[in-house]
Write a protein that holds these residues in place. Sequence first.
Motif, PDB file in Angstrom:
ATOM      1  N   THR A 289     -50.202  40.231  -4.101  1.00  0.00           N
ATOM      2  CA  THR A 289     -49.710  41.582  -4.398  1.00  0.00           C
ATOM      3  C   THR A 289     -48.191  41.682  -4.469  1.00  0.00           C
ATOM      4  N   GLY A 290     -47.486  40.736  -3.837  1.00  0.00           N
ATOM      5  CA  GLY A 290     -46.028  40.831  -3.770  1.00  0.00           C
ATOM      6  C   GLY A 290     -45.536  41.764  -2.689  1.00  0.00           C
ATOM      7  N   ASP A 291     -46.459  42.280  -1.853  1.00  0.00           N
ATOM      8  CA  ASP A 291     -46.081  43.186  -0.767  1.00  0.00           C
ATOM      9  C   ASP A 291     -45.834  42.403   0.520  1.00  0.00           C
ATOM     10  N   ASP A 292     -44.900  42.899   1.342  1.00  0.00           N
ATOM     11  CA  ASP A 292     -44.656  42.286   2.641  1.00  0.00           C
ATOM     12  C   ASP A 292     -45.879  42.478   3.542  1.00  0.00           C
ATOM     13  N   VAL A 293     -46.182  41.455   4.337  1.00  0.00           N
ATOM     14  CA  VAL A 293     -47.284  41.553   5.283  1.00  0.00           C
ATOM     15  C   VAL A 293     -46.737  41.925   6.656  1.00  0.00           C
ATOM     16  N   GLU A 294     -47.612  42.319   7.529  1.00  0.00           N
ATOM     17  CA  GLU A 294     -47.215  42.690   8.886  1.00  0.00           C
ATOM     18  C   GLU A 294     -46.901  41.438   9.708  1.00  0.00           C
ATOM     19  N   PRO A 295     -46.048  41.576  10.758  1.00  0.00           N
ATOM     20  CA  PRO A 295     -45.798  40.431  11.651  1.00  0.00           C
ATOM     21  C   PRO A 295     -47.103  39.841  12.168  1.00  0.00           C
TER      22      PRO A 295
ATOM     23  N   VAL B  82     -37.249  33.687   0.086  1.00  0.00           N
ATOM     24  CA  VAL B  82     -35.922  33.512   0.669  1.00  0.00           C
ATOM     25  C   VAL B  82     -34.863  33.951  -0.330  1.00  0.00           C
ATOM     26  N   ARG B  83     -33.790  34.574   0.194  1.00  0.00           N
ATOM     27  CA  ARG B  83     -32.679  34.955  -0.676  1.00  0.00           C
ATOM     28  C   ARG B  83     -31.357  34.692   0.042  1.00  0.00           C
ATOM     29  N   SER B  84     -30.485  33.944  -0.612  1.00  0.00           N
ATOM     30  CA  SER B  84     -29.131  33.718  -0.108  1.00  0.00           C
ATOM     31  C   SER B  84     -28.330  33.027  -1.207  1.00  0.00           C
ATOM     32  N   GLU B  85     -27.030  32.875  -0.965  1.00  0.00           N
ATOM     33  CA  GLU B  85     -26.172  32.189  -1.938  1.00  0.00           C
ATOM     34  C   GLU B  85     -26.460  30.697  -1.997  1.00  0.00           C
ATOM     35  N   GLN B  86     -27.277  30.180  -1.080  1.00  0.00           N
ATOM     36  CA  GLN B  86     -27.635  28.764  -1.095  1.00  0.00           C
ATOM     37  C   GLN B  86     -28.655  28.425  -2.183  1.00  0.00           C
ATOM     38  N   ARG B  87     -29.218  29.419  -2.838  1.00  0.00           N
ATOM     39  CA  ARG B  87     -30.298  29.188  -3.790  1.00  0.00           C
ATOM     40  C   ARG B  87     -29.817  28.394  -5.000  1.00  0.00           C
ATOM     41  N   MET B  88     -30.674  27.516  -5.482  1.00  0.00           N
ATOM     42  CA  MET B  88     -30.398  26.735  -6.687  1.00  0.00           C
ATOM     43  C   MET B  88     -30.165  27.650  -7.889  1.00  0.00           C
ATOM     44  N   ALA B  89     -29.580  27.081  -8.944  1.00  0.00           N
ATOM     45  CA  ALA B  89     -29.448  27.817 -10.200  1.00  0.00           C
ATOM     46  C   ALA B  89     -30.780  27.894 -10.925  1.00  0.00           C
ATOM     47  N   GLY B  90     -31.633  26.910 -10.703  1.00  0.00           N
ATOM     48  CA  GLY B  90     -32.931  26.855 -11.379  1.00  0.00           C
ATOM     49  C   GLY B  90     -33.340  25.415 -11.580  1.00  0.00           C
TER      50      GLY B  90
ATOM     51  N   ASP C  58     -39.609  28.382 -17.611  1.00  0.00           N
ATOM     52  CA  ASP C  58     -40.836  29.008 -17.123  1.00  0.00           C
ATOM     53  C   ASP C  58     -41.036  28.728 -15.632  1.00  0.00           C
ATOM     54  N   ALA C  59     -40.818  27.468 -15.230  1.00  0.00           N
ATOM     55  CA  ALA C  59     -40.951  27.121 -13.809  1.00  0.00           C
ATOM     56  C   ALA C  59     -39.906  27.849 -12.972  1.00  0.00           C
ATOM     57  N   THR C  60     -38.708  28.009 -13.530  1.00  0.00           N
ATOM     58  CA  THR C  60     -37.656  28.747 -12.818  1.00  0.00           C
ATOM     59  C   THR C  60     -38.066  30.200 -12.626  1.00  0.00           C
ATOM     60  N   ALA C  61     -38.594  30.818 -13.695  1.00  0.00           N
ATOM     61  CA  ALA C  61     -39.005  32.219 -13.614  1.00  0.00           C
ATOM     62  C   ALA C  61     -40.172  32.399 -12.648  1.00  0.00           C
TER      63      ALA C  61
ATOM     64  N   ILE D 236     -38.146  32.008  -9.051  1.00  0.00           N
ATOM     65  CA  ILE D 236     -37.092  32.962  -8.690  1.00  0.00           C
ATOM     66  C   ILE D 236     -37.423  34.316  -9.298  1.00  0.00           C
ATOM     67  N   THR D 237     -37.485  35.333  -8.462  1.00  0.00           N
ATOM     68  CA  THR D 237     -37.804  36.678  -8.939  1.00  0.00           C
ATOM     69  C   THR D 237     -36.575  37.288  -9.618  1.00  0.00           C
ATOM     70  N   PRO D 238     -36.747  38.331 -10.427  1.00  0.00           N
ATOM     71  CA  PRO D 238     -35.605  38.965 -11.094  1.00  0.00           C
ATOM     72  C   PRO D 238     -34.528  39.470 -10.133  1.00  0.00           C
ATOM     73  N   ASP D 239     -34.920  39.819  -8.898  1.00  0.00           N
ATOM     74  CA  ASP D 239     -33.915  40.283  -7.946  1.00  0.00           C
ATOM     75  C   ASP D 239     -33.465  39.186  -6.984  1.00  0.00           C
ATOM     76  N   GLY D 240     -33.703  37.927  -7.351  1.00  0.00           N
ATOM     77  CA  GLY D 240     -33.064  36.816  -6.664  1.00  0.00           C
ATOM     78  C   GLY D 240     -33.808  36.192  -5.505  1.00  0.00           C
ATOM     79  N   TRP D 241     -35.054  36.596  -5.252  1.00  0.00           N
ATOM     80  CA  TRP D 241     -35.838  35.970  -4.190  1.00  0.00           C
ATOM     81  C   TRP D 241     -36.440  34.664  -4.694  1.00  0.00           C
ATOM     82  N   LEU D 242     -36.376  33.626  -3.860  1.00  0.00           N
ATOM     83  CA  LEU D 242     -36.975  32.340  -4.190  1.00  0.00           C
ATOM     84  C   LEU D 242     -38.311  32.214  -3.469  1.00  0.00           C
ATOM     85  N   ARG D 243     -39.358  32.023  -4.257  1.00  0.00           N
ATOM     86  CA  ARG D 243     -40.686  31.818  -3.679  1.00  0.00           C
ATOM     87  C   ARG D 243     -40.782  30.372  -3.194  1.00  0.00           C
ATOM     88  N   THR D 244     -40.883  30.188  -1.889  1.00  0.00           N
ATOM     89  CA  THR D 244     -40.844  28.820  -1.353  1.00  0.00           C
ATOM     90  C   THR D 244     -42.125  28.046  -1.612  1.00  0.00           C
TER      91      THR D 244
END
Length: 513
Positions: free
Chosen positions: A350-356, A364-372, A378-381, A384-392
């Motif tokens: 769903t892309g929704d946050d789950v409960e603890p 994950v999101r930070s300036e440490q993220r790769m360029a792609g 296609d693999a990059t997309a 990496i989400t449009p708002d910069g989150w990296l799906r680990t």
Amino acid sequence: MAAECPRVHDFVERWATEKPEVEAVSFGERRVSWAELDDRVRRAAGVLRSSGIGPGDRFAVVDKNHLACLELTLAASFTGAVNVVVNFRLASEELVHVLNDSTAEVVVVGAEFAGFLDEIRGRLPRVREVILLGGDEDEYEARLAAAEPVAQPHRSAPEDCFLQLYTSGTTGWPKGTMLTQRSMTAHANALTPAYELEESSTNIVAMPLFHVGGTSWALGGMSVGARTILVREVAPAALRDLIEASRATHAFFVPAVIHALIDDGARARTAMAHLRVLGYGGSPMPAPLMERVLSVLPTPLHSVYGMTEMSGVFCALGPQEHRDEQRTHLRASAGRPLPGTEVRVVDPATGDDVEPGELGEFWVRSEQRMAGYWNMPDATAETITPDGWLRTGDAGRRDGEGYLYIEDRVKDMIITGGENVYPAEVERVVLEFPGVADVAVIGVAHDKWGETVKAVVVPDEGESLDEQALIDFTRSRLAHYKCPTSVSAVSALPRNPTGKILKRVLRSQLSDS
């Protein structure tokens, strides 16, 4: 004109100015001061230019750990080129793929691997020059001595890639991860305070440089002016002696190396007496090994949770948590995110946050993220989400205190009768069954349930496997839908060069048998 930004080579320039005669790096019998390192990097930049390698161009290094590889990574940062550090353990087909995919035009190859490269040279149409490193005819050193040092660096932009490392490829071919001036500088800035790396530190770099645990760990120490000791390859007895003789303060190893280092507890305690930080990562540390390390060594332990796509570590568990007798469960945790890193736990459907406490995928999101991924939009997309989150791709949970616990890989999740099963949870239980040396849990097709759980087991040498007894054992410890409905015994599990189980290959082997 490209915007100015900190470059990784700025680390070397700074310390060459502030303490030119102080030792920067040692490699075997070689000792290199900061001023000498700066000169060698500028000459390496000259070698690249003379070979027609300019901004955006790619070259490759194929060798075990070598001073030249670090120099060339720094020279890539200096010139705007890209160093593709290749896993020397790759099979020929994989090596051909990586060199062709990267579009490397020049290959610097260690003498130990020159014959291997010769065998596949006819399948590398983009490679126009090979430079031999080491051996009796060390072309790299000869070229370095004759090169004109490059005076002015390329004006890099923050998003410029200078280092390309290939993922281990548990499914399909390895992907080229593009690490940038920004991502690697951000990693160094986060790593050094978390692991107490400082100018007075002596840092052991033993992980292979084709891995972020090698190159990123090295660059992190260099960023604060620490002395770096580069180890060509791990031989535990020699490594113990080196740690002792160098009075090293910092080291990072995978758990298997730590296991070998402490096989003689008294010797390990003496040899590693000066270590202020012992980092580990790359794979979980088994609980029995954790207990032995904590009993044998007084050294502060720091765990690492990271990935190539994040330039290295982004989450850590510190020494106090490792030795917290009131919260021993934390030893199984990956720790908490480093400053500057955000982590979400997301329902992958769903892309929704789950409960603890609930399972989800770590984003994950930070300036440490790769360029792609290189040439893989296609693999990059997908990653990496449009708002910069990296799906680990890692599945796990976060507790109420913010500690992360890795459970499995999302892609390995089994859906049986509408219930999600993460194989790692089942594998941990199967490994407790007497006579099991190794296991991989996979999903197999089922007409009614969609998939059911299958355990593929490597028995201990000389042991036979009672399949029903194993299934009954798991049923006493897990919900029944998570338990294997079938068990197969094999002599070994297929693994890639870095040791990860190739479940795709395993499924294929079982279907063919």
